[in-house]
Design a protein around this motif. Structure first.
Motif, short mmCIF file in Angstrom:
data_model
loop_
_atom_site.label_atom_id
_atom_site.label_comp_id
_atom_site.label_asym_id
_atom_site.label_seq_id
_atom_site.Cartn_x
_atom_site.Cartn_y
_atom_site.Cartn_z
N PRO A 195 -13.46 17.74 4.98
CA PRO A 195 -13.57 17.32 3.58
C PRO A 195 -13.50 15.80 3.41
O PRO A 195 -14.22 15.23 2.59
N GLN A 245 -16.80 14.34 4.85
CA GLN A 245 -17.93 14.63 3.97
C GLN A 245 -17.91 13.74 2.74
O GLN A 245 -18.96 13.24 2.30
N ASP A 246 -16.72 13.52 2.19
CA ASP A 246 -16.59 12.67 1.02
C ASP A 246 -17.03 11.24 1.34
O ASP A 246 -17.80 10.63 0.58
N HIS A 247 -16.58 10.72 2.46
CA HIS A 247 -16.95 9.35 2.84
C HIS A 247 -18.43 9.27 3.21
O HIS A 247 -19.09 8.26 2.91
N ASN A 305 -20.83 11.14 1.91
CA ASN A 305 -21.58 11.20 0.64
C ASN A 305 -21.62 9.85 -0.05
O ASN A 305 -22.65 9.46 -0.61
N VAL A 306 -20.50 9.13 0.00
CA VAL A 306 -20.45 7.80 -0.62
C VAL A 306 -21.41 6.84 0.10
O VAL A 306 -22.10 6.04 -0.55
#
Length: 322
Positions: A84, A87-89, A91-92
């Motif tokens: 998670p 994935q967050d980093h 996506n950014v």
């Protein structure tokens, strides 16, 4: 060269107020945080990408003050073993690359990231010793299975949008020296380069002038941060360069970040600027303020004043004396 600033230090001000203040100091460029560790107080990529009107207004706000955007920055760990977080980093980074294309910004800055030591790991593992051999095995696994595949794919995504990726050479991440940057660049392509910050070279025992030479001769400097480091001659022998104490424990730390001119004198900074010109880097020098002994305004102002003394701004002329 142009003088700029990484504007996340003005996150408590509105975007318009920050731009006015930066322009009032005579700067020409702004580096904007788009998420990850720096946050996105002034620039939410998803919001701008979803609204053409907001995108145009954002760009106009910068240009109307005589400024340019040198880079979008979203420092994070897209290789984090906890999916998670990774994935967050990731996506950014992707959204920042898409926004950079829309804004015609040539560089997105971030970290290389650092994976764990196996697929089921929970935390990053940063090997820094070749022996016992376990560490070498971890390092080989990380680069073959995580670092190179990720940045090859993400580099292609960036290249397809005519945007370069500036990886900041930072301890704790897989790419942290000129050699590790060049290793990844050789595998993933020229879209990968350095967001070179001298402060992280000094505490690792690397001469920034030589780092500029090594990377610059390879055409591998995509962006440049201006931040200083002071090294305590007693504490460095007590704690070593990999001092794990909090940055707030300034009295006992081996080294600490300082504003430009408060870790190394201006002759050294003049040498760095001259080396940048020598290897053909004629882009933005972006001030980053992380000095625990100075307020944001004072540290930033002193950095501007000191760099204005040594920055080389005019185009090269002919050598009339030759």
């Amino acid at each position: 060269m142009k003088l700029g600033v990484f504007s996340v230090l003005f996150g408590q001000k509105s975007f318009e107020e920050s731009l006015d203040y930066i322009a009032s100091k005579g700067l020409e460029a702004i580096e904007i945080g788009t998420g990850g560790y720096p946050g996105n107080a002034h620039c939410n990529p998803e919001a701008l990408l979803a609204d053409e009107g907001k995108l145009k207004a954002f760009k106009k706000a910068v240009e109307s003050r005589g400024l340019m955007i040198s880079a979008l920055s979203c420092h994070g760990n897209p290789l984090h073993p906890q999916k998670p977080i990774a994935q967050d980093h990731h996506n950014v980074i992707i959204k920042s690359l898409e926004l950079a294309e829309k804004l015609e910004v040539p560089v997105v800055n971030t970290f290389s990231g650092c994976p764990g030591d196996h697929e089921g790991a929970k935390y990053p593992n940063w090997p820094v010793a070749p022996w016992p051999p376990d560490y070498q095995e971890i390092l080989d696994w990380q680069w073959a299975n995580k670092v190179i595949p990720y940045w090859t794919e993400t580099g292609k995504f960036a290249s397809d949008r005519n945007v370069k990726i500036g990886l900041e050479l930072h301890g704790g991440f897989s790419v942290h020296t000129p050699a590790t940057l060049l290793r990844l660049r050789e595998a993933a392509g020229d879209v990968i380069g350095a967001n070179l910050d001298p402060s992280h070279m000094w505490w690792q025992g690397i001469d920034p002038v030589q780092a500029v030479q090594i990377l610059g001769r390879a055409g591998a400097i995509h962006h440049f941060h201006a931040k200083d480091t002071s090294i305590d001659p007693i504490n460095i022998n007590k704690h070593g360069v990999t001092d794990m104490q909090s940055y707030t424990n300034m009295l006992d730390r081996a080294w600490q970040f300082r504003t430009v001119g408060y870790g190394h004198d201006m002759k050294i900074w003049a040498d760095i600027i001259s080396a940048l010109r020598l290897v053909g880097y004629d882009y933005v020098v972006s001030i980053e303020h992380e000095d625990g002994l100075m307020s944001v305004d004072e540290g930033f102002t002193k950095a501007v004043e000191n760099l204005q003394q040594v920055l080389i701004k005019e185009p090269l002329g002919e050598m009339w004396w030759v």
